[in-house]
Design an enzyme around this catalytic site. Structure first.
Site, PDB file in Angstrom:
ATOM      1  N   TYR A 113      46.768  31.505  51.462  1.00 11.45           N
ATOM      2  CA  TYR A 113      45.501  32.204  51.206  1.00 11.45           C
ATOM      3  C   TYR A 113      44.384  31.383  51.829  1.00 11.45           C
ATOM      4  CZ  TYR A 113      41.649  34.252  48.439  1.00 11.45           C
ATOM      5  OH  TYR A 113      40.481  34.849  48.039  1.00 11.45           O
ATOM      6  N   ASP A 152      46.799  36.316  53.277  1.00 11.05           N
ATOM      7  CA  ASP A 152      45.430  36.755  53.511  1.00 11.05           C
ATOM      8  C   ASP A 152      44.741  35.666  54.313  1.00 11.05           C
ATOM      9  OD1 ASP A 152      42.793  37.471  53.452  1.00 11.05           O
ATOM     10  OD2 ASP A 152      42.655  37.702  51.283  1.00 11.05           O
TER      11      ASP A 152
END
Length: 263
Positions: A113, A152
């Site tokens: 992330y 992400d």
């Protein structure tokens, strides 16, 4: 086939309440890489440590209700690596790697992330520092083993990867420096953007994130910021990619890729 899904859940409790477990049971991925758990170990025990028959492995942030990543796996890893060895970012719970090693093969699956810089200049500088640290880490990983990095990334790489690219040229996630970093990562031939390998020209149907503001979801004003990046041999085994928008589990949509491969 090896089926791998990545999804920023924007809170594991919220996503499960919206039907994530039933979605996992229905789609049956071999690996589910999740980001932004917004939970601690005590929150997971007995409730979210398994999901749809998959066992979870996690990296939690020190700060409560913040970040955190995990991988739910149908296969037992030979080793689990938590963090990249940089305290600033390891304290934020941004990286977990499952290793599946045999005498004949060494393979890693990562859930990561990347920081967002949208809240202001201080966080944007932190994002740049993270990019400086993760690039050599990923280079070492690709040099030592097969790899699949899911997550992400908080960067839309090209103009095809977001709806309003002209209006976002000075915004975090589409800054020239961020896009150049992604270009460098992919230019060396060690990492392949698997979705773009399968769908080099798609635009609106490639988005994976929509702001909760306005009518971004309804109008498909989205960004492609969720990726599966693979080393070349594994990328070449990719057969099918889908972005599931039928059920809104989060402000992100699950990106699933099927590989003619095994762990």
């Amino acid at each position: 086939m090896l089926t791998v899904t990545t999804l920023n859940v924007n809170g594991i409790r919220s996503a499960v309440n919206k039907g994530l477990e039933a979605w996992v049971e229905r789609t049956a991925p071999d690996l589910l890489c999740v980001q932004e758990l917004k939970a601690q170990a005590g929150d997971m025990d007995g409730r979210f440590t398994t999901l749809g028959g998959l066992r979870g492995y996690f990296h939690f942030a020190v700060k409560k209700g913040y970040a955190g990543v995990g991988i739910y796996s149908r296969h037992e890893p030979s080793d689990v690596v938590v963090g990249i060895g940089v305290p600033e970012f390891d304290d934020e719970g941004r990286y977990i790697e499952l290793r599946f090693d045999t005498p004949a093969r060494r393979c890693s699956v990562v859930s990561v992330y990347f920081p967002s810089g949208s809240s202001g200049a201080e966080r944007q500088q932190a994002k740049f520092r993270f990019l400086d640290q993760i690039a050599p880490h990923l280079a070492r990983l690709a040099g030592a083993r097969e790899g699949l990095v899911c997550g992400d990334v908080n960067i839309a790489h090209t103009e095809k990867d977001l709806k309003n690219w002209r209006g976002n040229l000075k915004n975090s996630g589409f800054l020239p420096e961020e896009r150049a970093w992604m270009t460098r990562l992919l230019a060396g031939g060690t990492w392949v953007d698997v979705y773009r390998r399968l769908h080099p020209d798609t635009e609106g149907e490639s988005y994976t994130w929509w702001s909760n503001r306005g009518q971004a979801w309804a109008k498909n004003v989205g960004w492609r910021i969720d990726y599966q990046l693979a080393t070349p041999a594994l990328a070449a085994a990719a057969r099918r990619a889908t972005i599931d928008k039928a059920q809104r589990l989060s402000d992100h949509a699950p990106l699933t890729i099927e590989y003619a491969a095994s762990l």
